[in-house]
Scaffold this active site. Structure first.
Site, PDB file in Angstrom:
ATOM      1  N   TYR A  99       5.078   7.761   5.965  1.00 33.08           N
ATOM      2  CA  TYR A  99       6.007   8.428   5.043  1.00 33.08           C
ATOM      3  C   TYR A  99       6.194   9.892   5.455  1.00 33.08           C
ATOM      4  O   TYR A  99       7.333  10.358   5.626  1.00 33.08           O
ATOM      5  CB  TYR A  99       5.462   8.318   3.610  1.00 33.08           C
ATOM      6  CG  TYR A  99       6.372   8.903   2.557  1.00 33.08           C
ATOM      7  CD1 TYR A  99       7.445   8.179   2.048  1.00 33.08           C
ATOM      8  CD2 TYR A  99       6.153  10.186   2.052  1.00 33.08           C
ATOM      9  CE1 TYR A  99       8.278   8.715   1.069  1.00 33.08           C
ATOM     10  CE2 TYR A  99       6.986  10.729   1.078  1.00 33.08           C
ATOM     11  CZ  TYR A  99       8.046   9.985   0.589  1.00 33.08           C
ATOM     12  OH  TYR A  99       8.870  10.524  -0.367  1.00 33.08           O
ATOM     13  N   ALA A 120      20.898   4.404  -5.142  1.00 32.18           N
ATOM     14  CA  ALA A 120      21.456   5.061  -6.334  1.00 32.18           C
ATOM     15  C   ALA A 120      21.105   4.339  -7.623  1.00 32.18           C
ATOM     16  O   ALA A 120      21.478   4.793  -8.696  1.00 32.18           O
ATOM     17  CB  ALA A 120      22.972   5.136  -6.188  1.00 32.18           C
TER      18      ALA A 120
END
Ligand SMILES: NC(=O)C1=CN([C@@H]2O[C@H](COP(=O)(O)OP(=O)(O)OC[C@H]3O[C@@H](n4cnc5c(N)ncnc54)[C@H](OP(=O)(O)O)[C@@H]3O)[C@@H](O)[C@H]2O)C=CC1
Ligand SMILES: CC(C)=CCC[C@@H](C)[C@H]1CC[C@H]2C3=C(CC[C@]12C)[C@@]1(C)CCC(=O)C[C@@H]1CC3
Length: 345
Positions: free
Chosen positions: A193, A10
């Site tokens: 990924y 965050a």
């Protein structure tokens, strides 16, 4: 009691933009920023408090790439809060990215050009490495740590008479052909990924199958192409600045070039407002931005099936069991060594 929301990763980019958007929606929310770097987490909290001085923002140390840290953080969350309404699984890495320049120019003059810009298919590879837990770092961070976190928090996520939500930040780069059930960590390939993000799509479906009856709903979003630390790791920032006018031009042809973290967090924000029962477990919710700059969310069907998602779920459960056993043995050995030292003193 106000809603409790935990966001991993965050302190920057899409995660931080989500926090900002959530506080604009409702400044009474109890936000928990789960970050591995507490200095950056403090800076993020200060930035949020500047625009929302009365907001309730807690920090939590969490390295989602370490099973021990995940277990420790989950323990703290359960001690701090007696409910968890939203768990945003947003932290993610793409280490040592490499662009295939030849494939880029070939794609530029092919009929696949729009798809290439939207998904980066065939353009991007990464170099992964093994972490302290003996796992591939991309898999451990983008998928496995988050999976263990959800499992460990299930007592406050799955509570009688209330619904809770898990939201995965996936990607348009997620691709079935990059993922293999025989190599879930992507040890052997060069697209860890894409593999990890496809695995998150599968796991979200499995979590719905196993947990909807207990009131837990999982969803997957794609933020589009967003300028963040992650993308600045792909090409140097001066290059991105140079091609920015071209990027705005490309946006006319592909609405996936959301570009700003605010627009990228659009789908995460819109899921916050949706009723869980209205969500499609097989859809990925895309943050999109039109050529004129308007930001909207659109669900698109994912290329996933139940058998594969169940098989991955079972594998992750086995890996979780093995990881817990290894950590317990480590702790037991430490204890035994301490005892031995005390006895010999
Ligand atoms: N940018 C894009 O175009 C796209 C991004 N995404 C996804 O969006 C998510 C957010 O990325 P984005 O905002 O772009 O990039 P950022 O690099 O800005 O954000 C990633 C966040 O994840 C955190 N993080 C990374 N590893 C760990 C870890 N081991 N433990 C805890 N936190 C960690 C970072 O913390 P720290 O500051 O300490 O590194 C950072 O806060 C990722 O999952 C990414 O894959 C998906 C599609 C497109
Ligand atoms: C002229 C121009 C825009 C050049 C940039 C080419 C590439 C660097 C980008 C084209 C598509 C992009 C893309 C991503 C990274 C940068 C590109 C490859 C992502 C892989 C970033 C992370 C994701 O999760 C999905 C993105 C898809 C598109």
């Amino acid at each position: 009691m106000e809603k409790v929301i935990l966001v991993t990763g965050a302190n920057s980019g899409i995660g931080l933009a989500l926090c900002e958007r959530l506080l604009c929606e409702d400044s009474r929310l109890q936000l928990c920023l789960a970050c591995r770097n507490m200095q950056r987490a403090e800076a993020a909290r200060s930035a949020l408090l500047t625009s929302h001085p009365d907001a309730h923002i807690d920090l939590l140390h969490l390295d989602v790439g370490s099973v021990r840290s995940v277990l420790h953080a989950a323990h703290k969350v359960k001690a701090r809060y007696n409910r968890l309404d939203y768990l945003y699984l947003n932290a993610g890495i793409m280490p040592n990215p490499q662009i295939d320049i030849k494939a880029f120019f070939k794609g530029l003059f092919s009929s696949n050009v729009v798809k290439m810009f939207a998904t980066a298919e065939g353009l991007l590879t990464q170099q992964d490495r093994v972490n302290k837990d003996g796992l591939q770092e991309v898999f451990a961070t983008n998928l496995f740590g988050h999976f263990v976190l959800v499992r460990e928090l299930d007592s406050i996520l799955c509570q009688a008479g209330q619904t809770s939500r898990v939201v995965w930040t996936s990607s348009s780069n997620a691709r079935r052909s990059a993922f293999s059930l025989e190599d879930v960590q992507h040890r052997l390939g060069t697209e860890p990924y894409a593999s990890s993000k496809y695995a998150s799509d599968l796991i979200s479906l499995a979590l719905n199958r196993h947990n909807n009856s207990q009131g837990l709903y999982s969803s997957v979003i794609c933020p589009g192409l967003v300028m963040t630390n992650l993308t600045y790791g792909i090409l140097p920032s001066f290059f991105w600045t140079l091609i920015m006018p071209i990027m705005y031009l490309i946006r006319i042809f592909t609405n996936t070039f959301t570009l700003t973290p605010y627009n990228g967090a659009g789908a995460l924000h819109s899921l916050f407002l949706k009723k869980p029962e209205s969500l499609d477990p097989r859809a990925k919710y895309h943050s999109l931005t039109s050529g004129m700059g308007s930001n909207y969310t659109q669900p698109r069907q994912m290329d996933i099936d139940d058998d594969m998602s169940e098989a991955l779920y079972v594998k992750l459960l086995e890996m979780e069991k093995a990881a817990r056993k290894r950590l317990k043995e480590e702790d037991d050995n430490k204890q035994a060594y301490k005892k031995y030292l005390n006895q010999t003193e």
